[in-house]
Scaffold this active site. Structure first.
Site, PDB file in Angstrom:
ATOM      1  N   HIS A 100      -2.230 -26.805  26.441  1.00  0.00           N
ATOM      2  CA  HIS A 100      -2.068 -25.981  27.645  1.00  0.00           C
ATOM      3  C   HIS A 100      -3.266 -26.191  28.554  1.00  0.00           C
ATOM      4  O   HIS A 100      -4.211 -26.895  28.222  1.00  0.00           O
ATOM      5  CB  HIS A 100      -1.870 -24.495  27.297  1.00  0.00           C
ATOM      6  CG  HIS A 100      -3.074 -23.797  26.749  1.00  0.00           C
ATOM      7  ND1 HIS A 100      -3.311 -22.465  26.960  1.00  0.00           N
ATOM      8  CD2 HIS A 100      -4.100 -24.228  25.991  1.00  0.00           C
ATOM      9  CE1 HIS A 100      -4.433 -22.113  26.344  1.00  0.00           C
ATOM     10  NE2 HIS A 100      -4.921 -23.166  25.748  1.00  0.00           N
ATOM     11  N   CYS A 119     -11.231 -25.356  29.484  1.00  0.00           N
ATOM     12  CA  CYS A 119      -9.824 -24.955  29.386  1.00  0.00           C
ATOM     13  C   CYS A 119      -9.052 -25.257  30.678  1.00  0.00           C
ATOM     14  O   CYS A 119      -7.833 -25.228  30.688  1.00  0.00           O
ATOM     15  CB  CYS A 119      -9.714 -23.468  29.048  1.00  0.00           C
ATOM     16  SG  CYS A 119     -10.361 -23.079  27.411  1.00  0.00           S
ATOM     17  N   HIS A 149      -5.593 -29.504  27.178  1.00  0.00           N
ATOM     18  CA  HIS A 149      -6.356 -29.458  25.931  1.00  0.00           C
ATOM     19  C   HIS A 149      -5.461 -28.759  24.907  1.00  0.00           C
ATOM     20  O   HIS A 149      -4.482 -28.119  25.271  1.00  0.00           O
ATOM     21  CB  HIS A 149      -7.697 -28.716  26.103  1.00  0.00           C
ATOM     22  CG  HIS A 149      -7.546 -27.254  26.328  1.00  0.00           C
ATOM     23  ND1 HIS A 149      -7.172 -26.700  27.543  1.00  0.00           N
ATOM     24  CD2 HIS A 149      -7.696 -26.207  25.486  1.00  0.00           C
ATOM     25  CE1 HIS A 149      -7.109 -25.387  27.439  1.00  0.00           C
ATOM     26  NE2 HIS A 149      -7.424 -25.054  26.194  1.00  0.00           N
ATOM     27  N   HIS A 205      -4.736 -26.770  20.860  1.00  0.00           N
ATOM     28  CA  HIS A 205      -5.200 -25.866  19.807  1.00  0.00           C
ATOM     29  C   HIS A 205      -4.269 -25.937  18.613  1.00  0.00           C
ATOM     30  O   HIS A 205      -3.079 -26.227  18.750  1.00  0.00           O
ATOM     31  CB  HIS A 205      -5.211 -24.408  20.294  1.00  0.00           C
ATOM     32  CG  HIS A 205      -6.134 -24.142  21.419  1.00  0.00           C
ATOM     33  ND1 HIS A 205      -7.495 -24.045  21.267  1.00  0.00           N
ATOM     34  CD2 HIS A 205      -5.885 -23.960  22.747  1.00  0.00           C
ATOM     35  CE1 HIS A 205      -8.050 -23.805  22.432  1.00  0.00           C
ATOM     36  NE2 HIS A 205      -7.098 -23.752  23.350  1.00  0.00           N
ATOM     37  N   ASP A 220       5.851 -25.429  19.221  1.00  0.00           N
ATOM     38  CA  ASP A 220       5.114 -26.377  18.384  1.00  0.00           C
ATOM     39  C   ASP A 220       5.172 -27.790  18.972  1.00  0.00           C
ATOM     40  O   ASP A 220       6.238 -28.293  19.306  1.00  0.00           O
ATOM     41  CB  ASP A 220       5.681 -26.381  16.965  1.00  0.00           C
ATOM     42  CG  ASP A 220       4.817 -27.189  15.996  1.00  0.00           C
ATOM     43  OD1 ASP A 220       3.578 -27.175  16.149  1.00  0.00           O
ATOM     44  OD2 ASP A 220       5.386 -27.818  15.090  1.00  0.00           O
ATOM     45  N   HIS A 221       4.000 -28.397  19.098  1.00  0.00           N
ATOM     46  CA  HIS A 221       3.840 -29.745  19.659  1.00  0.00           C
ATOM     47  C   HIS A 221       4.421 -29.837  21.071  1.00  0.00           C
ATOM     48  O   HIS A 221       5.035 -30.835  21.441  1.00  0.00           O
ATOM     49  CB  HIS A 221       4.427 -30.805  18.725  1.00  0.00           C
ATOM     50  CG  HIS A 221       3.573 -31.032  17.523  1.00  0.00           C
ATOM     51  ND1 HIS A 221       3.635 -30.214  16.414  1.00  0.00           N
ATOM     52  CD2 HIS A 221       2.611 -31.952  17.281  1.00  0.00           C
ATOM     53  CE1 HIS A 221       2.754 -30.648  15.518  1.00  0.00           C
ATOM     54  NE2 HIS A 221       2.111 -31.687  16.015  1.00  0.00           N
ATOM     55  N   GLU A 233      -6.355 -18.591  18.472  1.00  0.00           N
ATOM     56  CA  GLU A 233      -6.390 -19.824  19.258  1.00  0.00           C
ATOM     57  C   GLU A 233      -7.413 -20.801  18.664  1.00  0.00           C
ATOM     58  O   GLU A 233      -7.212 -22.008  18.677  1.00  0.00           O
ATOM     59  CB  GLU A 233      -6.744 -19.485  20.705  1.00  0.00           C
ATOM     60  CG  GLU A 233      -6.657 -20.646  21.649  1.00  0.00           C
ATOM     61  CD  GLU A 233      -6.903 -20.212  23.080  1.00  0.00           C
ATOM     62  OE1 GLU A 233      -6.002 -20.410  23.906  1.00  0.00           O
ATOM     63  OE2 GLU A 233      -7.994 -19.679  23.377  1.00  0.00           O
TER      64      GLU A 233
END
Length: 139
Positions: A14, A33, A39, A41, A79-80, A128
């Site tokens: 994100h 960020c 970037h 997490h 996810d991903h 996070e």
């Protein structure tokens, strides 16, 4: 009152960026960020459901049902993924951990009631990083 917990994990990218601000303002406030190339997490989500155990099953809610709801309604969708670009329910929203927790709540709270009418979503805890996490109680 009993509180049950289920933990799930997802990986996502994100960017935190306010389009009303200049690039310099975003970078000053959000730091790395605000990276224009995103970037990522490794998120950890802990969901807490509260209620009285059912006298026939001894369960507040079947953990298999809770896991299924979390996977189908949240994990499979984030996810991903790029949270800013790929996730419909986050469109045009700031993808901070706080916002994610609130949006996840809107999805999970009614689903918990569907599967366990005498239970309620109590808390979503979203990690996070190993140092940073939020807790949301639907308030």
């Amino acid at each position: 009152m009993i509180y049950i917990n289920r933990r799930e994990f997802f990986n996502a990218a994100h960017k935190l960026y306010n389009p009303k601000w200049t690039k310099e303002q975003n970078e000053a406030f959000f730091g790395p960020c605000a990276n224009e190339n995103w970037h990522g997490h490794n998120f950890e989500m802990l969901v807490t459901v509260k209620g009285e155990p059912d006298p026939d099953t001894g369960y507040v809610m079947n953990m298999k049902d809770l896991g299924k709801i979390m996977k189908e309604e949240i994990i499979d969708k984030v996810d991903h993924k790029n949270l800013n670009m790929d996730v419909d329910f986050l469109k045009d929203k700031m993808t901070s951990c706080e916002t994610l927790a609130m949006e996840f709540w809107k999805i999970l709270a009614p689903k918990v009631k569907d599967f366990a009418p005498n239970a309620a979503l109590h808390c979503i805890e979203l990690h996070e990083t190993r140092k940073n996490f939020v807790q949301y109680y639907g308030e």
